[in-house]
Design a protein around this motif. Structure first.
Motif, PDB file in Angstrom:
ATOM      1  N   GLU A 245      91.419  62.298  48.165  1.00  0.00           N
ATOM      2  CA  GLU A 245      91.499  62.124  49.612  1.00  0.00           C
ATOM      3  C   GLU A 245      90.126  62.162  50.259  1.00  0.00           C
ATOM      4  OE1 GLU A 245      94.199  64.918  51.265  1.00  0.00           O
ATOM      5  OE2 GLU A 245      95.941  64.132  50.162  1.00  0.00           O
ATOM      6  N   THR A 246      89.164  62.798  49.589  1.00  0.00           N
ATOM      7  CA  THR A 246      87.768  62.800  50.047  1.00  0.00           C
ATOM      8  C   THR A 246      86.886  62.407  48.883  1.00  0.00           C
ATOM      9  OG1 THR A 246      87.494  65.153  49.498  1.00  0.00           O
ATOM     10  CG2 THR A 246      88.182  64.607  51.756  1.00  0.00           C
ATOM     11  N   ASN A 247      85.724  61.859  49.181  1.00  0.00           N
ATOM     12  CA  ASN A 247      84.784  61.484  48.132  1.00  0.00           C
ATOM     13  C   ASN A 247      84.148  62.737  47.551  1.00  0.00           C
ATOM     14  OD1 ASN A 247      81.699  60.671  47.406  1.00  0.00           O
ATOM     15  ND2 ASN A 247      83.119  59.015  46.937  1.00  0.00           N
ATOM     16  N   GLN A 248      84.419  62.992  46.281  1.00  0.00           N
ATOM     17  CA  GLN A 248      83.963  64.224  45.643  1.00  0.00           C
ATOM     18  C   GLN A 248      82.800  64.020  44.678  1.00  0.00           C
ATOM     19  OE1 GLN A 248      87.265  66.555  44.043  1.00  0.00           O
ATOM     20  NE2 GLN A 248      88.685  65.567  45.467  1.00  0.00           N
ATOM     21  N   GLY A 249      82.413  62.783  44.430  1.00  0.00           N
ATOM     22  CA  GLY A 249      81.312  62.522  43.515  1.00  0.00           C
ATOM     23  C   GLY A 249      81.797  62.191  42.122  1.00  0.00           C
ATOM     24  N   VAL A 250      80.929  61.523  41.368  1.00  0.00           N
ATOM     25  CA  VAL A 250      81.336  61.031  40.053  1.00  0.00           C
ATOM     26  C   VAL A 250      81.637  62.174  39.090  1.00  0.00           C
ATOM     27  CG1 VAL A 250      78.934  60.829  39.246  1.00  0.00           C
ATOM     28  CG2 VAL A 250      80.718  59.425  38.197  1.00  0.00           C
ATOM     29  N   GLY A 251      80.880  63.273  39.198  1.00  0.00           N
ATOM     30  CA  GLY A 251      81.131  64.404  38.310  1.00  0.00           C
ATOM     31  C   GLY A 251      82.516  64.992  38.516  1.00  0.00           C
ATOM     32  N   ALA A 252      82.897  65.178  39.772  1.00  0.00           N
ATOM     33  CA  ALA A 252      84.225  65.723  40.075  1.00  0.00           C
ATOM     34  C   ALA A 252      85.320  64.767  39.627  1.00  0.00           C
ATOM     35  CB  ALA A 252      84.345  65.999  41.571  1.00  0.00           C
ATOM     36  N   TYR A 362      77.403  66.467  40.765  1.00  0.00           N
ATOM     37  CA  TYR A 362      76.500  65.403  41.203  1.00  0.00           C
ATOM     38  C   TYR A 362      76.240  64.483  40.009  1.00  0.00           C
ATOM     39  CZ  TYR A 362      72.371  63.363  43.565  1.00  0.00           C
ATOM     40  OH  TYR A 362      71.466  62.516  44.139  1.00  0.00           O
ATOM     41  N   TYR A 363      75.334  63.495  40.171  1.00  0.00           N
ATOM     42  CA  TYR A 363      75.086  62.537  39.101  1.00  0.00           C
ATOM     43  C   TYR A 363      74.505  63.182  37.839  1.00  0.00           C
ATOM     44  CZ  TYR A 363      76.152  58.322  41.748  1.00  0.00           C
ATOM     45  OH  TYR A 363      76.795  57.336  42.442  1.00  0.00           O
ATOM     46  N   GLY A 364      73.989  64.375  37.913  1.00  0.00           N
ATOM     47  CA  GLY A 364      73.452  65.030  36.731  1.00  0.00           C
ATOM     48  C   GLY A 364      74.495  65.696  35.864  1.00  0.00           C
ATOM     49  N   TYR A 365      75.782  65.370  36.094  1.00  0.00           N
ATOM     50  CA  TYR A 365      76.862  65.983  35.308  1.00  0.00           C
ATOM     51  C   TYR A 365      76.657  65.772  33.811  1.00  0.00           C
ATOM     52  CZ  TYR A 365      78.691  61.313  34.547  1.00  0.00           C
ATOM     53  OH  TYR A 365      78.812  60.015  34.160  1.00  0.00           O
ATOM     54  N   CYS A 366      76.146  64.590  33.420  1.00  0.00           N
ATOM     55  CA  CYS A 366      75.995  64.306  31.992  1.00  0.00           C
ATOM     56  C   CYS A 366      74.941  65.211  31.360  1.00  0.00           C
ATOM     57  CB  CYS A 366      75.648  62.829  31.769  1.00  0.00           C
ATOM     58  SG  CYS A 366      74.420  62.179  32.905  1.00  0.00           S
ATOM     59  N   ASN A 367      73.877  65.538  32.108  1.00  0.00           N
ATOM     60  CA  ASN A 367      72.868  66.468  31.602  1.00  0.00           C
ATOM     61  C   ASN A 367      73.456  67.872  31.488  1.00  0.00           C
ATOM     62  OD1 ASN A 367      71.766  64.423  33.684  1.00  0.00           O
ATOM     63  ND2 ASN A 367      70.029  64.725  32.323  1.00  0.00           N
ATOM     64  N   HIS A 368      74.249  68.269  32.487  1.00  0.00           N
ATOM     65  CA  HIS A 368      74.847  69.601  32.482  1.00  0.00           C
ATOM     66  C   HIS A 368      75.861  69.745  31.349  1.00  0.00           C
ATOM     67  CE1 HIS A 368      76.912  73.070  34.795  1.00  0.00           C
ATOM     68  NE2 HIS A 368      75.859  73.511  34.144  1.00  0.00           N
ATOM     69  N   MET A 369      76.588  68.682  31.062  1.00  0.00           N
ATOM     70  CA  MET A 369      77.530  68.705  29.937  1.00  0.00           C
ATOM     71  C   MET A 369      76.803  69.051  28.639  1.00  0.00           C
ATOM     72  SD  MET A 369      80.911  67.645  30.360  1.00  0.00           S
ATOM     73  CE  MET A 369      81.331  66.559  29.006  1.00  0.00           C
ATOM     74  N   LEU A 370      75.625  68.467  28.448  1.00  0.00           N
ATOM     75  CA  LEU A 370      74.866  68.721  27.219  1.00  0.00           C
ATOM     76  C   LEU A 370      74.450  70.185  27.125  1.00  0.00           C
ATOM     77  CD1 LEU A 370      72.673  65.488  27.187  1.00  0.00           C
ATOM     78  CD2 LEU A 370      74.419  66.083  25.514  1.00  0.00           C
ATOM     79  N   MET A 402      65.721  62.883  40.923  1.00  0.00           N
ATOM     80  CA  MET A 402      64.939  63.546  39.877  1.00  0.00           C
ATOM     81  C   MET A 402      64.728  65.015  40.208  1.00  0.00           C
ATOM     82  SD  MET A 402      63.869  61.490  37.321  1.00  0.00           S
ATOM     83  CE  MET A 402      62.271  62.113  36.814  1.00  0.00           C
ATOM     84  N   ILE A 403      64.390  65.301  41.485  1.00  0.00           N
ATOM     85  CA  ILE A 403      64.129  66.685  41.886  1.00  0.00           C
ATOM     86  C   ILE A 403      65.398  67.523  41.758  1.00  0.00           C
ATOM     87  CG2 ILE A 403      63.512  68.168  43.832  1.00  0.00           C
ATOM     88  CD1 ILE A 403      61.698  65.868  44.807  1.00  0.00           C
ATOM     89  N   LYS A 404      66.507  66.990  42.257  1.00  0.00           N
ATOM     90  CA  LYS A 404      67.762  67.739  42.260  1.00  0.00           C
ATOM     91  C   LYS A 404      68.248  68.021  40.840  1.00  0.00           C
ATOM     92  CE  LYS A 404      72.040  67.806  44.956  1.00  0.00           C
ATOM     93  NZ  LYS A 404      72.860  67.063  45.941  1.00  0.00           N
ATOM     94  N   VAL A 405      68.195  67.007  39.978  1.00  0.00           N
ATOM     95  CA  VAL A 405      68.660  67.182  38.604  1.00  0.00           C
ATOM     96  C   VAL A 405      67.725  68.103  37.828  1.00  0.00           C
ATOM     97  CG1 VAL A 405      69.111  65.988  36.421  1.00  0.00           C
ATOM     98  CG2 VAL A 405      69.909  64.995  38.564  1.00  0.00           C
ATOM     99  N   SER A 406      66.415  67.994  38.078  1.00  0.00           N
ATOM    100  CA  SER A 406      65.452  68.856  37.374  1.00  0.00           C
ATOM    101  C   SER A 406      65.675  70.322  37.717  1.00  0.00           C
ATOM    102  CB  SER A 406      64.018  68.437  37.722  1.00  0.00           C
ATOM    103  OG  SER A 406      63.761  67.116  37.291  1.00  0.00           O
ATOM    104  N   LEU A 407      65.919  70.602  38.996  1.00  0.00           N
ATOM    105  CA  LEU A 407      66.197  71.989  39.402  1.00  0.00           C
ATOM    106  C   LEU A 407      67.487  72.488  38.767  1.00  0.00           C
ATOM    107  CD1 LEU A 407      65.175  71.862  43.178  1.00  0.00           C
ATOM    108  CD2 LEU A 407      63.961  72.995  41.307  1.00  0.00           C
ATOM    109  N   MET A 408      68.503  71.629  38.741  1.00  0.00           N
ATOM    110  CA  MET A 408      69.767  72.010  38.099  1.00  0.00           C
ATOM    111  C   MET A 408      69.550  72.316  36.622  1.00  0.00           C
ATOM    112  SD  MET A 408      72.212  70.675  35.847  1.00  0.00           S
ATOM    113  CE  MET A 408      72.029  68.900  35.951  1.00  0.00           C
ATOM    114  N   LEU A 409      68.745  71.496  35.955  1.00  0.00           N
ATOM    115  CA  LEU A 409      68.495  71.705  34.531  1.00  0.00           C
ATOM    116  C   LEU A 409      67.724  73.001  34.276  1.00  0.00           C
ATOM    117  CD1 LEU A 409      67.676  68.090  33.274  1.00  0.00           C
ATOM    118  CD2 LEU A 409      69.530  69.575  32.481  1.00  0.00           C
ATOM    119  N   PHE A 410      66.817  73.356  35.180  1.00  0.00           N
ATOM    120  CA  PHE A 410      66.091  74.616  34.999  1.00  0.00           C
ATOM    121  C   PHE A 410      67.042  75.806  35.112  1.00  0.00           C
ATOM    122  CE2 PHE A 410      63.596  78.200  36.753  1.00  0.00           C
ATOM    123  CZ  PHE A 410      62.756  78.406  35.644  1.00  0.00           C
TER     124      PHE A 410
END
Length: 506
Positions: A245-252, A362-370, A402-410
């Protein structure tokens, strides 16, 4: 005595690179006829320095062969070999096919995969048995008219050579490995398709998903176009649509698809985006390692070689390379590349134990999965495949991304150290990483302090530069030792066949 291989190819990106690299060991030149392909076939052929001839539209095998033979004849070869790009011909069998022509025992030679039966000695025996893997001398290939008949152009080519008085010989060939298609039928396979404003591409995406897939989960992420209406019009019993019903992002979207697949007890769940940019012919390459127990999670890799990076801009390649290095450190999977590749497959056991509710949306879901897969000891495997892009332009803003995903990965890296090396087990590499994260910044700041005082002509103790060097060198050594131990642990996990499915997750 030169030998040229002619390869008619239509959407052959899956096998072409391997076929070309192996065929070049046995022939002098390779002619690839791209028969109107809309994938990376032409780019791969050019990158591997094959002679490329392109048809603007798909004109069929007979005309593709005719074009290939015309191009090959310009080089005055002693032998022309026909080799198909669908992976059914083993290039290592080229010497078996060409030897009778080289020894002047025959002008036309054709291989046959007849199992225990004896290979036919006459052309008439190949009417329903020809595999199209043939070799022709000039006396034979100059007589070919490439007529398409009900028996197939390959059989007609042999007949034309025989009618011209050419000598014929059949050669027994054996398949390099048993067919594995039955393995796909023995497992419940689901495909999750995230879709946002894909009204134009969602139908070809779903229609392209192979029949052996048991269930297709399309997640309509609150599209503002006619995606929902298009999905309702598709009559495929495998289709299960989840509407947000709302846009939740590709990861969700993927997480909800995964959860539904777990409820329906799928053995393996793959991801195919709704923009039709993931070649369904590549799907078995992702599934077989999981079915055969070699991996728990497989993913595409477009960065393996230049032939597979066709269509990827230099900036995109650079950004992907940087994220690859950051993800290697963050996830602990030092052997993986191209972490942004969303074409993946995962086993039910891994999916059920990595904590889906904790996955980054967010789009970094694939990195977080790893990161989470590594923390719980699951095995990952890269599957090389070419990049495939359509006419759509990405809406991702790469700087903030890049900034958002890099912070998430750290943050995920710190969580992984705590979970894997302190809670589930203990390893001193945690201390080494911690000391390096303290000493390297401290050394850099201390060095900056010394430099500023030098610039301002203020007094600096002669011991300070030496002390700063000791701090930096020690911090670097701690970091390198920590990375080395982390690599060893990752390799041990990859060698292990024992799943850690009962371990808790945060």
């Amino acid at each position: 005595m030169s030998t040229i291989a002619v390869i008619p190819a239509y959407n052959a990106e899956v096998h072409l690179r391997d076929i070309l690299s192996r065929a070049r060991l046995y022939v002098d030149k390779v002619v690839v006829v791209d028969d109107g392909s809309d994938d990376a076939t032409a780019f791969i052929a050019e990158s591997m320095e094959a002679i490329l001839v392109q048809h603007e539209t798909n004109r069929g095998k007979a005309l593709a062969l005719k074009t290939g033979f015309e191009e090959a004849s310009k080089h005055d070869p002693a032998i022309i070999v026909t080799l198909y790009a669908n992976g059914r011909h083993n290039p290592d069998d080229i010497p078996k096919i060409t030897s009778p022509v080289m020894r002047n025992e025959a002008d036309a030679v054709c291989g046959c995969y007849s199992g225990e039966e004896e290979c036919p000695a006459e052309v008439s025996g190949f009417i329903h048995n020809t595999c199209g893997f043939c070799a022709f001398s000039p006396a034979a290939y100059e007589q070919l008219k490439f007529t398409e008949t009900g028996d197939g152009v390959e059989t007609e080519m042999l007949r034309e050579a025989e009618d011209a008085g050419c000598r014929f010989k059949g050669v027994q060939l054996y398949k390099a490995s048993p067919e594995k298609e039955h393995l796909l039928q023995e497992h419940k396979i689901g495909v999750v398709v995230p879709a946002y404003n894909e009204e134009k591409l969602i139908v070809p995406t779903i229609e392209g998903i192979p029949e052996y897939v048991d269930r297709i989960y399309v997640i309509n992420d609150c599209s503002t176009d006619n995606t929902a209406e298009v999905l309702n019009s598709i009559e495929d019993p495998r289709l299960f649509v989840i509407n947000h019903e709302t846009n939740q992002g590709v990861g969700a979207a993927l997480i909800n698809g995964y959860k539904r697949a777990l409820k329906e007890d799928m053995d393996i769940v793959a991801i195919m985006a709704g923009d039709n940019q993931m070649n369904p012919d590549q799907l078995p390459k992702l599934l077989y390692p999981i079915i055969e127990g070699k991996a728990d999670y497989t993913k595409g890799n477009r960065l393996f070689s230049a032939e597979f990076r066709g269509g990827m801009s230099k900036w995109r390649t650079l950004g992907n390379g940087l994220l690859t290095m950051i993800t290697k450190i963050g996830s602990g999977y030092w052997h993986i590349m191209d972490p942004q590749n969303g074409y993946t497959a995962i086993s039910r056991e891994a999916l059920a134990n990595i904590g889906l509710d904790e996955i980054y949306t967010y789009y970094g879901y694939c990195n977080h999965m790893l990161v989470r897969l590594n923390a719980f000891g699951f095995r990952t495997l890269d599957v090389v495949m070419p990049a495939r892009y359509g006419n759509e332009k990405s809406t991702i803003k790469y700087g903030p991304y890049m900034i958002k995903v890099s912070l998430m990965l750290f943050r995920s890296f710190l969580w992984r150290l705590k979970m894997k090396y302190m809670i589930l087990n203990f390893h001193p590499l945690v201390l080494f990483y911690t000391l390096s994260m303290i000493m390297l910044p401290a050394g850099a700041l201390f060095g900056l302090y010394i430099l500023i005082r030098k610039i301002l002509s203020l007094s600096v103790s002669t011991n300070y530069p030496l002390l700063d060097a000791v701090i930096l060198i020690a911090g670097l050594q701690f970091l390198l030792f920590a990375m080395l131990f982390d690599m060893q642990e990752s390799e041990r996990d990859m060698r292990s066949h024992e799943m850690r499915s009962n371990q808790p997750y945060e």
